[in-house]
Design a protein around this motif. Structure first.
Motif: not given
Length: 258
Positions: A93-94, A103-108, A163-166
């Motif tokens: 998330t960021t 990021l949400d779209a790529l993950y899902a 920057t994003a944090v897992t």
């Protein structure tokens, strides 16, 4: 062993007549690697077999329009499941809304929204470089698709570097750039997304994702090609080209049968 150029592989597939036999798949098993959770390789079982609109594809036609491992050649094979990097690196998330949406779209695997159901989908694994490709044929209103493509086009400006944090607390630097695509369909958009971080031992980790989407009439093709090793844009582009041609052939055959 050097990888054959993607376009050579696709040209070979086309000359063998595979555009008219899209539903056929090679039976060669993939090279052994760690079993992973299964990615669905087709439309939901409850999807209707008949077209819902006069111009729509049936489920069987959408399945026939899928790209297969036969089109890409070695070392591509049917997927063995979701790659481990999906949960480890893409579940992040960021703060910026557009970047978080990406990021949400790529993950899902839902560039066009969680309610967009693919008519047909398949997953392929590169057993040499451990890349993974997801290919979808979707039925969506053209105006809705065009809005999403316009949003994708804006991301190299809105989310050029962030920057994003897992979920595991790993900090990643994410870069988004535009990607050139072949002239297929009515409109299209491509991106290259890289997520760079370090392992607990300090070793660098780079996840690369090529994203491509094209609308052709009332049908939409979506391709995601990603991995921790080499990710070839030639493979992404060749998949899009073959998919668009196959979709056109399937539609032509459907009209001839009316």
């Amino acid at each position: 062993m050097p990888r054959p150029p993607a376009r050579v592989l696709v040209a070979s597939a086309l000359s063998a007549g595979t555009l008219l036999t899209a539903s056929a798949c090679l039976s060669t098993p993939p090279q052994a690697h760690t079993p992973l959770p299964t990615i669905p390789s087709s439309a939901p079982p409850s999807a209707p077999a008949a077209a819902t609109t006069p111009d729509g594809l049936t489920t069987a036609q959408a399945q026939a329009a899928l790209v297969t491992e036969a089109d890409l050649g070695d070392p591509w094979a049917p997927t063995q499941g979701a790659a481990t990097w999906r949960d480890a690196l893409l579940k992040a998330t960021t703060d910026a809304p557009d970047c978080r949406r990406l990021l949400d779209a790529l993950y899902a695997d839902d560039l066009f929204g969680k309610d967009a159901r693919p008519r047909a989908a398949t997953g392929l694994d590169d057993t040499m470089d451990e890349a993974q490709l997801r290919y979808q044929v979707l039925a969506l209103p053209p105006a809705e698709v065009d809005r999403t493509l316009a949003w994708l086009k804006s991301l190299p400006r809105k989310c050029a570097r962030f920057t994003a944090v897992t979920e595991r607390g790993t900090v990643q630097t994410v870069e988004v750039t535009g990607a050139a695509l072949p002239e297929v369909g009515d409109t299209r958009q491509g991106l290259r997304v890289t997520l760079t971080s370090e392992t607990p031992d300090g070793d660098p980790t780079v996840l690369t994702l090529d994203v491509a989407a094209a609308r052709t009439g009332d049908d939409t093709i979506a391709v995601t090609n990603g991995g921790l090793g080499e990710v070839s844009p030639d493979i992404t582009n060749a998949t899009l080209e073959v998919g668009a041609q196959r979709l056109a052939d399937v539609r032509k055959q459907g009209r001839a049968q009316v």
